[in-house]
Each structure stands twice: as structure tokens, then as C-alpha cells.
Design a protein around this motif. Structure first.
Motif, PDB file in Angstrom:
ATOM      1  N   ALA A  81       0.826  -1.208   0.000  1.00 29.61           N
ATOM      2  CA  ALA A  81       0.000   0.000   0.000  1.00 29.61           C
ATOM      3  C   ALA A  81       0.858   1.256   0.000  1.00 29.61           C
ATOM      4  O   ALA A  81       0.595   2.201  -0.762  1.00 29.61           O
ATOM      5  CB  ALA A  81      -0.944  -0.007   1.203  1.00 29.61           C
ATOM      6  N   LEU A  82       1.899   1.287   0.821  1.00 30.44           N
ATOM      7  CA  LEU A  82       2.768   2.463   0.877  1.00 30.44           C
ATOM      8  C   LEU A  82       3.553   2.610  -0.419  1.00 30.44           C
ATOM      9  O   LEU A  82       3.669   3.717  -0.957  1.00 30.44           O
ATOM     10  CB  LEU A  82       3.710   2.378   2.074  1.00 30.44           C
ATOM     11  CG  LEU A  82       4.680   3.550   2.255  1.00 30.44           C
ATOM     12  CD1 LEU A  82       3.954   4.888   2.312  1.00 30.44           C
ATOM     13  CD2 LEU A  82       5.535   3.342   3.493  1.00 30.44           C
ATOM     14  N   GLN A 110       2.744   1.666  -3.408  1.00 30.51           N
ATOM     15  CA  GLN A 110       1.856   2.145  -4.466  1.00 30.51           C
ATOM     16  C   GLN A 110       1.528   3.621  -4.289  1.00 30.51           C
ATOM     17  O   GLN A 110       1.496   4.383  -5.260  1.00 30.51           O
ATOM     18  CB  GLN A 110       0.596   1.289  -4.522  1.00 30.51           C
ATOM     19  CG  GLN A 110       0.897  -0.097  -5.062  1.00 30.51           C
ATOM     20  CD  GLN A 110      -0.304  -1.009  -5.096  1.00 30.51           C
ATOM     21  OE1 GLN A 110      -1.309  -0.792  -4.400  1.00 30.51           O
ATOM     22  NE2 GLN A 110      -0.221  -2.065  -5.889  1.00 30.51           N
ATOM     23  N   ARG A 111       1.313   4.060  -3.058  1.00 28.73           N
ATOM     24  CA  ARG A 111       1.034   5.474  -2.808  1.00 28.73           C
ATOM     25  C   ARG A 111       2.237   6.333  -3.193  1.00 28.73           C
ATOM     26  O   ARG A 111       2.093   7.371  -3.852  1.00 28.73           O
ATOM     27  CB  ARG A 111       0.660   5.716  -1.344  1.00 28.73           C
ATOM     28  CG  ARG A 111       0.336   7.189  -1.041  1.00 28.73           C
ATOM     29  CD  ARG A 111      -0.183   7.407   0.363  1.00 28.73           C
ATOM     30  NE  ARG A 111       0.738   7.033   1.405  1.00 28.73           N
ATOM     31  CZ  ARG A 111       1.743   7.796   1.848  1.00 28.73           C
ATOM     32  NH1 ARG A 111       1.986   8.966   1.307  1.00 28.73           N
ATOM     33  NH2 ARG A 111       2.513   7.375   2.846  1.00 28.73           N
ATOM     34  N   LEU A 112       3.442   5.907  -2.811  1.00 27.69           N
ATOM     35  CA  LEU A 112       4.650   6.671  -3.145  1.00 27.69           C
ATOM     36  C   LEU A 112       4.887   6.715  -4.655  1.00 27.69           C
ATOM     37  O   LEU A 112       5.367   7.723  -5.183  1.00 27.69           O
ATOM     38  CB  LEU A 112       5.861   6.080  -2.420  1.00 27.69           C
ATOM     39  CG  LEU A 112       5.851   6.238  -0.900  1.00 27.69           C
ATOM     40  CD1 LEU A 112       6.957   5.401  -0.265  1.00 27.69           C
ATOM     41  CD2 LEU A 112       5.966   7.700  -0.499  1.00 27.69           C
ATOM     42  N   GLU A 140       2.407   6.623  -6.919  1.00 31.76           N
ATOM     43  CA  GLU A 140       1.391   7.554  -7.422  1.00 31.76           C
ATOM     44  C   GLU A 140       1.777   9.007  -7.155  1.00 31.76           C
ATOM     45  O   GLU A 140       1.501   9.889  -7.964  1.00 31.76           O
ATOM     46  CB  GLU A 140       0.034   7.229  -6.801  1.00 31.76           C
ATOM     47  CG  GLU A 140      -0.548   5.923  -7.303  1.00 31.76           C
ATOM     48  CD  GLU A 140      -1.730   5.436  -6.498  1.00 31.76           C
ATOM     49  OE1 GLU A 140      -2.115   6.091  -5.498  1.00 31.76           O
ATOM     50  OE2 GLU A 140      -2.264   4.366  -6.853  1.00 31.76           O
ATOM     51  N   GLU A 141       2.442   9.259  -6.030  1.00 29.31           N
ATOM     52  CA  GLU A 141       2.873  10.618  -5.682  1.00 29.31           C
ATOM     53  C   GLU A 141       4.121  11.046  -6.456  1.00 29.31           C
ATOM     54  O   GLU A 141       4.468  12.221  -6.461  1.00 29.31           O
ATOM     55  CB  GLU A 141       3.146  10.712  -4.179  1.00 29.31           C
ATOM     56  CG  GLU A 141       1.899  10.569  -3.333  1.00 29.31           C
ATOM     57  CD  GLU A 141       2.196  10.485  -1.845  1.00 29.31           C
ATOM     58  OE1 GLU A 141       3.387  10.467  -1.446  1.00 29.31           O
ATOM     59  OE2 GLU A 141       1.232  10.425  -1.062  1.00 29.31           O
TER      60      GLU A 141
END
Length: 96
Positions: free
Chosen positions: A29-30, A32-34, A36-37
Motif C-alpha cells: 500500500a505504501l 503504491q502510494r509513493l 502515485e505521488e
């Protein structure tokens, strides 16, 4: 600033499966978020290993260090970092 980072995960064999699965889910999850950012630009699996090769785009060493330490699997990783800069012969102007 771009960094080439190799991460090899070494979970203890004694770690309960449910704990390992929870850590892996948090890590995914982290990551993928990083991505996307934009701070985790590329992520590749190393075939045949529990490892990856990644390219990070962060302002500097301290930011990369903090980001890597925030990864749930960080305590179980062996990490190698190489700072990168644009090669003068590169035709990819956006890779600064």
C-alpha cells in the motif's frame, strides 16, 4: 535527485505467516502510494529473489533515508543506494 536503490528482504523464518502477510500488505500500500505521488518512480522485481530494484526521485539524501525507514519491511531489508545524475549523452531530457 534520483537514486538507484536495491532492496533485499530477509524476513525471519520464525515470523508468523499472518504477521508477515500484514507487513507485506502495508508495504504494498505504501509503495503504491509513493509511486502515485511520484517519489518512487520505478519498481522492478529481481527475478528469483525476494528483492527489487527501484528508482526514487526525492530532494536529497535525508528525504530518501526517511522514506526508506518508513517502509514497513525496512527492519528486514538489506539496502544499497546509488545516487544518480543525468548523463550528458542521454536523449531523455526529463530524466534530471
Amino acid at each position: 535527485m534520483l537514486f538507484h536503490v536495491t532492496m533485499e528482504v530477509q524476513l525471519p523464518q520464525s515470523m508468523p505467516k499472518d504477521q508477515a502477510d500484514a507487513l507485506k500488505a502495508q508495504e504494498k500500500a505504501l509503495a503504491q502510494r509513493l509511486q502515485e505521488e511520484g517519489s518512487w518512480r520505478h519498481l522492478w522485481r529481481v527475478a528469483g529473489q525476494y528483492a527489487n530494484v527501484s528508482i526514487f526521485d526525492v530532494p536529497g539524501n535525508e528525504e530518501l533515508h526517511a522514506l526508506l525507514m518508513s517502509l514497513p519491511l525496512f527492519p528486514y531489508m538489506r539496502i544499497a543506494v546509488t545516487p544518480l545524475c543525468r548523463h550528458p549523452s542521454s536523449v531523455r531530457a526529463g530524466d534530471l
